[in-house]
Design a protein around this motif. Structure first.
Motif, PDB file in Angstrom:
ATOM      1  N   MET A   1       0.219  -1.171   0.254  1.00 44.87           N
ATOM      2  CA  MET A   1      -0.352   0.095  -0.216  1.00 44.87           C
ATOM      3  C   MET A   1       0.716   1.293   0.165  1.00 44.87           C
ATOM      4  N   ARG A   2       0.524   2.122  -0.277  1.00 50.22           N
ATOM      5  CA  ARG A   2       1.215   3.321  -0.869  1.00 50.22           C
ATOM      6  C   ARG A   2       0.592   4.292   0.377  1.00 50.22           C
ATOM      7  N   ARG A   3       1.698   5.318   0.888  1.00 52.70           N
ATOM      8  CA  ARG A   3       1.647   5.908   2.026  1.00 52.70           C
ATOM      9  C   ARG A   3       2.201   7.597   1.250  1.00 52.70           C
ATOM     10  N   PRO A   4       1.421   8.505   2.060  1.00 56.33           N
ATOM     11  CA  PRO A   4       1.854   9.533   1.041  1.00 56.33           C
ATOM     12  C   PRO A   4       3.376   9.831   1.947  1.00 56.33           C
ATOM     13  N   ASN A   5       4.090  11.093   1.948  1.00 51.77           N
ATOM     14  CA  ASN A   5       5.440  11.437   2.201  1.00 51.77           C
ATOM     15  C   ASN A   5       4.545  13.238   2.906  1.00 51.77           C
ATOM     16  N   ILE A   6       4.365  13.525   4.187  1.00 50.91           N
ATOM     17  CA  ILE A   6       4.688  15.297   4.673  1.00 50.91           C
ATOM     18  C   ILE A   6       6.037  15.635   5.488  1.00 50.91           C
ATOM     19  N   LEU A   7       5.466  16.815   4.563  1.00 50.07           N
ATOM     20  CA  LEU A   7       6.763  17.661   5.055  1.00 50.07           C
ATOM     21  C   LEU A   7       6.228  18.862   6.285  1.00 50.07           C
ATOM     22  N   LEU A   8       6.470  18.834   7.186  1.00 52.29           N
ATOM     23  CA  LEU A   8       5.544  19.701   8.170  1.00 52.29           C
ATOM     24  C   LEU A   8       7.460  20.924   8.516  1.00 52.29           C
ATOM     25  N   SER A   9       6.717  22.032   8.252  1.00 56.93           N
ATOM     26  CA  SER A   9       7.735  22.706   8.434  1.00 56.93           C
ATOM     27  C   SER A   9       7.455  24.306   9.034  1.00 56.93           C
ATOM     28  N   GLY A  10       7.674  25.212   9.728  1.00 54.25           N
ATOM     29  CA  GLY A  10       7.574  26.571   9.477  1.00 54.25           C
ATOM     30  C   GLY A  10       8.691  26.681  11.126  1.00 54.25           C
ATOM     31  N   THR A  11       8.314  28.241  11.348  1.00 56.90           N
ATOM     32  CA  THR A  11       9.879  28.449  12.268  1.00 56.90           C
ATOM     33  C   THR A  11       9.442  27.770  13.641  1.00 56.90           C
ATOM     34  N   PRO A  12      10.558  28.007  14.423  1.00 60.31           N
ATOM     35  CA  PRO A  12      11.258  26.616  15.513  1.00 60.31           C
ATOM     36  C   PRO A  12       9.687  27.474  16.278  1.00 60.31           C
ATOM     37  N   GLY A  13       9.398  26.245  17.432  1.00 62.69           N
ATOM     38  CA  GLY A  13       8.473  26.700  18.189  1.00 62.69           C
ATOM     39  C   GLY A  13       6.719  26.553  17.491  1.00 62.69           C
ATOM     40  N   VAL A  14       6.694  26.693  16.598  1.00 62.15           N
ATOM     41  CA  VAL A  14       5.209  26.426  16.345  1.00 62.15           C
ATOM     42  C   VAL A  14       4.523  25.130  17.003  1.00 62.15           C
ATOM     43  N   GLY A  15       5.756  24.112  16.989  1.00 52.43           N
ATOM     44  CA  GLY A  15       4.709  23.346  17.394  1.00 52.43           C
ATOM     45  C   GLY A  15       5.516  21.958  16.237  1.00 52.43           C
ATOM     46  N   LYS A  16       5.935  21.833  15.219  1.00 54.16           N
ATOM     47  CA  LYS A  16       5.819  21.243  14.600  1.00 54.16           C
ATOM     48  C   LYS A  16       6.410  18.994  14.426  1.00 54.16           C
ATOM     49  N   VAL A  32      10.229  11.493  11.412  1.00 57.50           N
ATOM     50  CA  VAL A  32      12.047  12.055  11.104  1.00 57.50           C
ATOM     51  C   VAL A  32      12.022  13.697  11.643  1.00 57.50           C
ATOM     52  N   ASN A  33      12.447  13.643  12.705  1.00 55.24           N
ATOM     53  CA  ASN A  33      13.148  14.876  13.317  1.00 55.24           C
ATOM     54  C   ASN A  33      13.886  15.149  12.378  1.00 55.24           C
ATOM     55  N   VAL A  34      14.483  16.087  11.443  1.00 50.24           N
ATOM     56  CA  VAL A  34      15.308  16.510  10.860  1.00 50.24           C
ATOM     57  C   VAL A  34      17.148  16.546  11.310  1.00 50.24           C
ATOM     58  N   GLY A  35      16.397  17.697  12.338  1.00 52.79           N
ATOM     59  CA  GLY A  35      17.421  18.594  14.187  1.00 52.79           C
ATOM     60  C   GLY A  35      18.119  17.099  14.678  1.00 52.79           C
ATOM     61  N   ASP A  36      17.268  16.101  15.072  1.00 54.56           N
ATOM     62  CA  ASP A  36      17.761  14.537  15.730  1.00 54.56           C
ATOM     63  C   ASP A  36      18.147  13.615  14.919  1.00 54.56           C
ATOM     64  N   LEU A  37      18.118  13.788  13.662  1.00 55.05           N
ATOM     65  CA  LEU A  37      19.144  13.179  12.294  1.00 55.05           C
ATOM     66  C   LEU A  37      20.438  13.522  12.318  1.00 55.05           C
ATOM     67  N   ALA A  38      20.365  14.671  12.196  1.00 56.22           N
ATOM     68  CA  ALA A  38      21.464  15.535  11.747  1.00 56.22           C
ATOM     69  C   ALA A  38      22.797  14.896  13.231  1.00 56.22           C
ATOM     70  N   VAL A  76       8.147  14.692   7.952  1.00 50.25           N
ATOM     71  CA  VAL A  76       9.696  15.055   7.826  1.00 50.25           C
ATOM     72  C   VAL A  76       9.068  16.643   9.149  1.00 50.25           C
ATOM     73  N   ASP A  77      10.368  16.419   9.403  1.00 47.79           N
ATOM     74  CA  ASP A  77      10.101  17.634  11.209  1.00 47.79           C
ATOM     75  C   ASP A  77      11.220  18.186  10.370  1.00 47.79           C
ATOM     76  N   TYR A  78      11.002  20.076  10.151  1.00 44.08           N
ATOM     77  CA  TYR A  78      11.858  20.964   9.788  1.00 44.08           C
ATOM     78  C   TYR A  78      12.180  22.371   9.255  1.00 44.08           C
ATOM     79  N   HIS A  79      12.672  23.373  10.453  1.00 42.20           N
ATOM     80  CA  HIS A  79      12.423  24.915   9.720  1.00 42.20           C
ATOM     81  C   HIS A  79      12.398  25.259   8.677  1.00 42.20           C
ATOM     82  N   SER A  80      12.950  24.673   7.531  1.00 41.71           N
ATOM     83  CA  SER A  80      13.890  25.139   6.601  1.00 41.71           C
ATOM     84  C   SER A  80      13.242  23.924   5.394  1.00 41.71           C
ATOM     85  N   CYS A  81      12.722  24.431   4.148  1.00 37.98           N
ATOM     86  CA  CYS A  81      12.170  23.181   3.639  1.00 37.98           C
ATOM     87  C   CYS A  81      12.681  23.321   1.834  1.00 37.98           C
ATOM     88  N   ASP A  82      13.587  24.372   2.033  1.00 35.17           N
ATOM     89  CA  ASP A  82      13.618  25.399   0.289  1.00 35.17           C
ATOM     90  C   ASP A  82      15.344  23.608  -0.197  1.00 35.17           C
TER      91      ASP A  82
END
Length: 171
Positions: A1-16, A32-38, A76-82
């Motif tokens: 079954m296919r499942r979507p990929n989702i990006l949660l972005s926003g300034t630090p502190g917004v609740g991502k 996946v929290n990109v900060g933790d992964l890094a 994926v959770d990260y404050h930057s997305c570009d």
């Protein structure tokens, strides 16, 4: 079954992170929290003295995530997305918080001076939202208010409904 990929972005502190973890728990998607992964993989290319934080090695983060993203079902959770490849995400949610709430949240995290002010200005000027709009197809980018626990619950319900519909439409 296919499942979507989702990006949660926003300034630090917004609740991502809060939203992302709740979403993963309720949908069985991988969070996946990109900060933790890094941090775990030491995916840095230096240290920013002014902001007192490590500088992310974006290429190494992409290399680390590529295989997971191909399989789908990742939040994926990260404050930057570009810097993420456009092909990775089926939808992008940019969380937004009123400045009075955001200021208190960032201050409680130990943000001070220029780092605090720059993050507040980033929210005022919709920097992350504009970054998302210029990096992804307009129709997949959505802003969500994230001021109160009630906002968080509404966002959670709305995203779960979207995931369920996406799975129906794509399987």
């Amino acid at each position: 079954m296919r499942r979507p990929n989702i990006l949660l972005s926003g300034t630090p502190g917004v609740g991502k992170t809060t939203l992302g973890k709740e979403l993963a728990a309720k949908t069985n998607l991988v969070y996946v929290n990109v900060g933790d992964l890094a941090k775990e993989g030491q995916l840095y290319e230096g240290y920013d003295e002014e902001y007192e934080c490590p500088v992310l090695d974006e290429d190494r983060v992409i290399d680390e995530l590529e295989d997971k993203m191909i399989d789908g079902g990742v939040i994926v959770d990260y404050h930057s997305c570009d810097f993420f490849p456009e092909r990775w995400f089926n939808i992008v949610f940019v969380l937004r918080t009123e400045n009075s709430f955001l200021y208190d949240r960032l201050e409680s995290r130990g943000y001070r001076g220029k780092k605090l002010q720059d993050n507040i200005q980033c929210e005022i000027f919709q920097t992350i939202y504009e970054e998302a709009m210029s990096s992804y197809k307009e129709e997949i980018v959505h802003q969500l208010p994230s001021n109160t626990p009630e906002d968080m619950e509404r966002n959670l319900d709305q995203i779960i409904q979207w995931i369920e519909q996406w799975i129906k439409d794509n399987n």
